[in-house]
Design an enzyme around this catalytic site. Structure first.
Site, PDB file in Angstrom:
ATOM      1  N   LYS A 184       1.433  -5.475  -5.250  1.00 37.50           N
ATOM      2  CA  LYS A 184       0.806  -5.328  -6.677  1.00 37.50           C
ATOM      3  C   LYS A 184      -0.433  -4.856  -6.303  1.00 37.50           C
ATOM      4  CE  LYS A 184       0.052  -6.912 -10.536  1.00 37.50           C
ATOM      5  NZ  LYS A 184      -0.258  -5.605 -11.560  1.00 37.50           N
ATOM      6  N   ASP A 190      -3.809  -3.473  -8.561  1.00 32.23           N
ATOM      7  CA  ASP A 190      -4.141  -3.913 -10.091  1.00 32.23           C
ATOM      8  C   ASP A 190      -4.471  -2.860 -11.069  1.00 32.23           C
ATOM      9  OD1 ASP A 190      -5.581  -5.591 -10.865  1.00 32.23           O
ATOM     10  OD2 ASP A 190      -7.099  -6.051  -9.635  1.00 32.23           O
TER      11      ASP A 190
END
Length: 160
Positions: free
Chosen positions: A63, A65
């Site tokens: 994931k 940012d």
């Protein structure tokens, strides 16, 4: 041997979500190999988990940012669309320029726009600053796209 289906647990309940079985295409459904490029494909969203699943039937992605984007290119040009459906083409000129270098007439690429810090890590605060802060309207020249998936393409040519 049948291919196992991925099972995800929906938060906050323990209800199990299963993908629908693959059905034969009905005439009314789009055929991505023949039909025109869709204006938008709703992105699949990640679920935060304390650790990655284990076993050979699982895949996962980091994931990043940043901001989730879809980059669309067709005969009308290149557009950068947010996960909420907003056109942010003018806000990500470096991503638009990089998309122009790809050897394909049309495509939709799903990815994450990020700005990297001095150590090469995605820094959301730096991305927000590059865009002008909360409610800002600046262009993020330093942004780059980490591509997740090629969602649609016509006449793609591999180079190299």
């Amino acid at each position: 041997m049948a291919t196992p289906r991925r099972v995800l647990r929906a938060a906050p309940t323990s209800e199990v979500l299963r993908s629908a079985p693959v059905k034969a295409r009905r005439v009314a459904e789009p055929d991505l190999f023949v039909d025109p490029m869709p204006m938008r494909i709703q992105p699949c969203l990640a679920l935060l988990k304390p650790k990655a699943p284990e076993g050979p039937d699982w895949l996962f992605e980091v994931k990043w940012d940043g901001y989730r984007l879809a980059v669309h290119r067709d005969d009308r040009g290149t557009r950068v669309i947010t996960r909420g459906g907003h056109d942010w083409t003018e806000r990500f000129p470096s991503i638009v320029a990089a998309a122009a270098e790809l050897d394909a007439r049309s495509f939709i690429i799903d990815g994450e726009a990020v700005v990297l810090d001095g150590a090469g890590r995605a820094d959301f605060g730096m991305l927000q600053q590059a865009l002008g802060g909360r409610g800002g309207k600046r262009s993020a020249e330093r942004a780059m796209l980490y591509a997740f998936d090629l969602l649609y393409s016509m006449e793609w040519t591999c180079v190299g």
